[in-house]
Design a protein around this motif. Structure first.
Motif, PDB file in Angstrom:
ATOM      1  N   LYS A 149      76.351  70.599  28.509  1.00 26.30           N
ATOM      2  CA  LYS A 149      74.921  70.809  28.772  1.00 26.30           C
ATOM      3  C   LYS A 149      74.727  71.794  29.924  1.00 26.30           C
ATOM      4  O   LYS A 149      73.875  72.680  29.856  1.00 26.30           O
ATOM      5  CB  LYS A 149      74.238  69.468  29.103  1.00 26.30           C
ATOM      6  CG  LYS A 149      74.090  68.526  27.926  1.00 26.30           C
ATOM      7  CD  LYS A 149      73.516  67.180  28.371  1.00 26.30           C
ATOM      8  CE  LYS A 149      73.480  66.184  27.219  1.00 26.30           C
ATOM      9  NZ  LYS A 149      72.962  64.852  27.635  1.00 26.30           N
ATOM     10  N   PHE A 150      75.533  71.625  30.958  1.00 27.06           N
ATOM     11  CA  PHE A 150      75.457  72.510  32.134  1.00 27.06           C
ATOM     12  C   PHE A 150      75.874  73.932  31.753  1.00 27.06           C
ATOM     13  O   PHE A 150      75.257  74.915  32.156  1.00 27.06           O
ATOM     14  CB  PHE A 150      76.349  71.946  33.237  1.00 27.06           C
ATOM     15  CG  PHE A 150      76.118  72.558  34.592  1.00 27.06           C
ATOM     16  CD1 PHE A 150      74.935  72.346  35.274  1.00 27.06           C
ATOM     17  CD2 PHE A 150      77.093  73.336  35.181  1.00 27.06           C
ATOM     18  CE1 PHE A 150      74.721  72.905  36.535  1.00 27.06           C
ATOM     19  CE2 PHE A 150      76.896  73.899  36.440  1.00 27.06           C
ATOM     20  CZ  PHE A 150      75.704  73.682  37.112  1.00 27.06           C
ATOM     21  N   LEU A 151      76.939  74.028  30.963  1.00 29.56           N
ATOM     22  CA  LEU A 151      77.445  75.320  30.510  1.00 29.56           C
ATOM     23  C   LEU A 151      76.376  76.108  29.758  1.00 29.56           C
ATOM     24  O   LEU A 151      76.190  77.307  29.988  1.00 29.56           O
ATOM     25  CB  LEU A 151      78.660  75.107  29.605  1.00 29.56           C
ATOM     26  CG  LEU A 151      79.161  76.346  28.848  1.00 29.56           C
ATOM     27  CD1 LEU A 151      79.970  77.253  29.759  1.00 29.56           C
ATOM     28  CD2 LEU A 151      79.998  75.931  27.624  1.00 29.56           C
ATOM     29  N   LEU A 152      75.663  75.443  28.847  1.00 31.14           N
ATOM     30  CA  LEU A 152      74.704  76.130  27.970  1.00 31.14           C
ATOM     31  C   LEU A 152      73.486  76.662  28.728  1.00 31.14           C
ATOM     32  O   LEU A 152      72.747  77.495  28.198  1.00 31.14           O
ATOM     33  CB  LEU A 152      74.264  75.188  26.841  1.00 31.14           C
ATOM     34  CG  LEU A 152      75.344  74.877  25.801  1.00 31.14           C
ATOM     35  CD1 LEU A 152      74.853  73.819  24.820  1.00 31.14           C
ATOM     36  CD2 LEU A 152      75.771  76.129  25.057  1.00 31.14           C
ATOM     37  N   ILE A 153      73.288  76.175  29.933  1.00 35.42           N
ATOM     38  CA  ILE A 153      72.232  76.739  30.795  1.00 35.42           C
ATOM     39  C   ILE A 153      72.814  77.832  31.686  1.00 35.42           C
ATOM     40  O   ILE A 153      72.328  78.958  31.732  1.00 35.42           O
ATOM     41  CB  ILE A 153      71.592  75.641  31.665  1.00 35.42           C
ATOM     42  CG1 ILE A 153      70.958  74.548  30.787  1.00 35.42           C
ATOM     43  CG2 ILE A 153      70.554  76.251  32.605  1.00 35.42           C
ATOM     44  CD1 ILE A 153      69.843  75.021  29.887  1.00 35.42           C
ATOM     45  N   GLN A 154      73.902  77.511  32.389  1.00 34.66           N
ATOM     46  CA  GLN A 154      74.447  78.406  33.403  1.00 34.66           C
ATOM     47  C   GLN A 154      75.086  79.664  32.818  1.00 34.66           C
ATOM     48  O   GLN A 154      75.033  80.727  33.430  1.00 34.66           O
ATOM     49  CB  GLN A 154      75.473  77.653  34.256  1.00 34.66           C
ATOM     50  CG  GLN A 154      74.890  76.515  35.071  1.00 34.66           C
ATOM     51  CD  GLN A 154      73.904  77.002  36.113  1.00 34.66           C
ATOM     52  OE1 GLN A 154      74.102  78.030  36.746  1.00 34.66           O
ATOM     53  NE2 GLN A 154      72.816  76.254  36.298  1.00 34.66           N
ATOM     54  N   ARG A 208      64.244  80.297  26.804  1.00 37.25           N
ATOM     55  CA  ARG A 208      64.787  78.963  26.551  1.00 37.25           C
ATOM     56  C   ARG A 208      64.631  78.651  25.069  1.00 37.25           C
ATOM     57  O   ARG A 208      63.531  78.749  24.526  1.00 37.25           O
ATOM     58  CB  ARG A 208      64.051  77.908  27.381  1.00 37.25           C
ATOM     59  CG  ARG A 208      64.228  78.048  28.877  1.00 37.25           C
ATOM     60  CD  ARG A 208      63.632  76.862  29.611  1.00 37.25           C
ATOM     61  NE  ARG A 208      62.208  76.695  29.304  1.00 37.25           N
ATOM     62  CZ  ARG A 208      61.509  75.596  29.579  1.00 37.25           C
ATOM     63  NH1 ARG A 208      62.087  74.549  30.124  1.00 37.25           N
ATOM     64  NH2 ARG A 208      60.228  75.552  29.299  1.00 37.25           N
ATOM     65  N   VAL A 209      65.745  78.269  24.442  1.00 33.32           N
ATOM     66  CA  VAL A 209      65.742  77.940  23.019  1.00 33.32           C
ATOM     67  C   VAL A 209      66.371  76.568  22.824  1.00 33.32           C
ATOM     68  O   VAL A 209      67.398  76.253  23.437  1.00 33.32           O
ATOM     69  CB  VAL A 209      66.520  79.005  22.201  1.00 33.32           C
ATOM     70  CG1 VAL A 209      66.802  78.512  20.788  1.00 33.32           C
ATOM     71  CG2 VAL A 209      65.737  80.314  22.151  1.00 33.32           C
ATOM     72  N   ALA A 210      65.756  75.747  21.970  1.00 34.48           N
ATOM     73  CA  ALA A 210      66.308  74.435  21.619  1.00 34.48           C
ATOM     74  C   ALA A 210      67.004  74.523  20.269  1.00 34.48           C
ATOM     75  O   ALA A 210      66.477  75.140  19.331  1.00 34.48           O
ATOM     76  CB  ALA A 210      65.203  73.388  21.577  1.00 34.48           C
ATOM     77  N   LYS A 229      77.168  79.908  22.491  1.00 36.14           N
ATOM     78  CA  LYS A 229      77.775  81.022  23.226  1.00 36.14           C
ATOM     79  C   LYS A 229      77.074  82.338  22.881  1.00 36.14           C
ATOM     80  O   LYS A 229      76.788  83.166  23.760  1.00 36.14           O
ATOM     81  CB  LYS A 229      79.263  81.099  22.899  1.00 36.14           C
ATOM     82  CG  LYS A 229      80.033  82.195  23.631  1.00 36.14           C
ATOM     83  CD  LYS A 229      81.521  82.035  23.357  1.00 36.14           C
ATOM     84  CE  LYS A 229      82.346  83.114  24.064  1.00 36.14           C
ATOM     85  NZ  LYS A 229      82.239  84.413  23.415  1.00 36.14           N
ATOM     86  N   THR A 230      76.794  82.536  21.604  1.00 38.42           N
ATOM     87  CA  THR A 230      76.114  83.767  21.168  1.00 38.42           C
ATOM     88  C   THR A 230      74.760  83.918  21.851  1.00 38.42           C
ATOM     89  O   THR A 230      74.418  84.990  22.357  1.00 38.42           O
ATOM     90  CB  THR A 230      75.922  83.754  19.644  1.00 38.42           C
ATOM     91  OG1 THR A 230      77.200  83.691  19.010  1.00 38.42           O
ATOM     92  CG2 THR A 230      75.201  85.006  19.157  1.00 38.42           C
ATOM     93  N   LEU A 231      73.991  82.835  21.894  1.00 39.97           N
ATOM     94  CA  LEU A 231      72.673  82.879  22.527  1.00 39.97           C
ATOM     95  C   LEU A 231      72.791  83.088  24.037  1.00 39.97           C
ATOM     96  O   LEU A 231      72.033  83.860  24.633  1.00 39.97           O
ATOM     97  CB  LEU A 231      71.901  81.596  22.223  1.00 39.97           C
ATOM     98  CG  LEU A 231      71.379  81.470  20.793  1.00 39.97           C
ATOM     99  CD1 LEU A 231      70.962  80.032  20.504  1.00 39.97           C
ATOM    100  CD2 LEU A 231      70.208  82.412  20.545  1.00 39.97           C
ATOM    101  N   ASN A 232      73.742  82.405  24.671  1.00 38.29           N
ATOM    102  CA  ASN A 232      73.947  82.583  26.112  1.00 38.29           C
ATOM    103  C   ASN A 232      74.240  84.037  26.452  1.00 38.29           C
ATOM    104  O   ASN A 232      73.739  84.587  27.435  1.00 38.29           O
ATOM    105  CB  ASN A 232      75.104  81.717  26.606  1.00 38.29           C
ATOM    106  CG  ASN A 232      74.767  80.242  26.723  1.00 38.29           C
ATOM    107  OD1 ASN A 232      75.659  79.401  26.765  1.00 38.29           O
ATOM    108  ND2 ASN A 232      73.489  79.900  26.781  1.00 38.29           N
ATOM    109  N   GLU A 233      75.071  84.681  25.625  1.00 38.60           N
ATOM    110  CA  GLU A 233      75.448  86.069  25.885  1.00 38.60           C
ATOM    111  C   GLU A 233      74.276  87.028  25.696  1.00 38.60           C
ATOM    112  O   GLU A 233      74.319  88.158  26.177  1.00 38.60           O
ATOM    113  CB  GLU A 233      76.622  86.462  24.992  1.00 38.60           C
ATOM    114  CG  GLU A 233      77.923  85.780  25.397  1.00 38.60           C
ATOM    115  CD  GLU A 233      79.069  86.031  24.442  1.00 38.60           C
ATOM    116  OE1 GLU A 233      78.817  86.592  23.349  1.00 38.60           O
ATOM    117  OE2 GLU A 233      80.217  85.668  24.779  1.00 38.60           O
TER     118      GLU A 233
END
Length: 355
Positions: A149-154, A208-210, A229-233
């Motif tokens: 959860k932390f990863l997907l934000i940070q 922010r996407v759910a 990962k794709t969205l984070n990038e």
């Protein structure tokens, strides 16, 4: 006994901890790959959903490595998942494999009965040792989910792409090897601090996407093409709405989350339609009310509960003026096409922000 199980997010780490803790040899299926999918597709009915096929591939690869016992979750209700174990067992028997399959129905609030059923398959195990192993496994499961959860934000804020992912993978491996609760807590704290230190760039505009949808597709990155990962990038903070710890804890203790789902879905869906269909509708409403920029709905082809939910959340999208995109996966899904669709969706979200 040489036991195995399907891949599904952090499930393999949890079960490995639990079974090795009671002295049972574990045969991990190889990470899900194109070979896994090919084996599953070749030996499954054409119109069964993708998770079923990948499970079959996992089991074949594990049996080839020497496993002789398979642990599989069962279930009841409209979703076909309740039939998976029985059908997969017959497929594997027809292929000539000799093994035992243990099918466990979810607790549904009956934790004591569930543990008794599980213990009946391992009569020579000391219950105190088993309980200690089980509690450590649960502790690891909760820690792994918190870390993700932390990863997907940070990760959406990282300086150098790829480093945050490496930190996360390093600490997941440390969690796997942790021997007690103190080690788990220490690894979680260190991992979150390192991720935060690396991801220290704050963008002026942050989307922010759910992610909503069928639980297996949300939990297994090899199947959803690592969409988080794709969205984070692309600079998008991601909130995944299904986690293994939430699912198992709520199934075990019937916590109020189910009531929250029904409350959020009211006016759109008034009953449970099986699988995670109700969750999908409720979570779409929840994150629309929280003013998220968009929702991505992930589902396997032919999944009836999610197909019903797909039609309903289109109305939620109109009512709350929130973009919703559905991604349907099967064995023919290609990475390039999905990458293009995700990029186009993110571009749309930025335009809505006036950028």
């Amino acid at each position: 006994m040489k036991i195995t199980y399907p891949h599904m997010g952090s499930l393999n780490m949890i079960l490995k901890t639990m079974f090795e803790g009671i002295g049972i040899e574990v045969i991990d299926p190889p990470p899900s790959s194109n070979k896994t999918l090919t084996l599953g597709v070749r030996n499954s009915h054409e119109f069964v959903c993708l998770p079923f096929k990948i499970n079959v591939g996992n089991f074949i690869e594990a049996l080839e490595k020497g496993a002789d016992t398979i642990v599989m979750l069962g279930g009841i209700g409209p979703c076909r998942f309740g039939y998976y174990g029985q059908v997969q067992r017959e497929i594997l028997k027809d292929l000539g494999y000799n093994f035992e399959m243990i099918i466990l129905d979810p607790p549904h609030g009956r934790v004591k009965d569930f543990l008794k059923e599980l213990a009946s398959h391992f009569p020579n195990v000391d219950w105190k040792v088993a309980l200690k192993s089980f509690m450590l496994a649960v502790k690891k499961m909760i820690a792994a989910d918190k870390l993700e959860k932390f990863l997907l934000i940070q990760r959406a804020h990282e300086d150098a792409p790829g480093i945050t992912t490496k930190i996360y993978e390093e600490y997941i491996k440390k969690l796997e090897k942790a021997q007690n609760a103190r080690e788990v807590n220490q690894i979680l704290s260190e991992g979150m601090n390192k991720i935060k230190q690396n991801a220290n760039v704050k963008r002026k505009i942050q989307l922010r996407v759910a992610l909503v949808g069928e639980i297996y597709m949300l939990l297994e990155p090899s199947t959803n093409m690592n969409i988080g990962k794709t969205l984070n990038e692309l600079g998008v903070e991601v909130t995944k709405t299904e986690y293994l710890s939430d699912y198992l804890i709520n199934s075990a203790f019937k916590l109020p989350q189910r009531l929250e789902f029904k409350k959020n879905a009211r006016g759109y869906l008034e009953r449970d339609i099986g699988g995670h269909g109700l969750n999908t509708v409720a979570n779409t409403v929840k994150y629309a009310k929280l003013k998220y920029d968009g929702v991505i709905h992930i589902l396997p082809f032919t999944c009836t509960p999610e197909i019903i939910a797909q039609g309903i959340i289109a109305k939620v999208s109109r009512d709350y003026d929130i973009p919703v995109m559905s991604l349907v996966y099967d064995e023919n899904t290609g990475q390039a096409g999905y990458q293009t669709r995700i990029e186009a969706f993110v571009d749309l979200l930025y335009k809505r922000r006036g950028l």
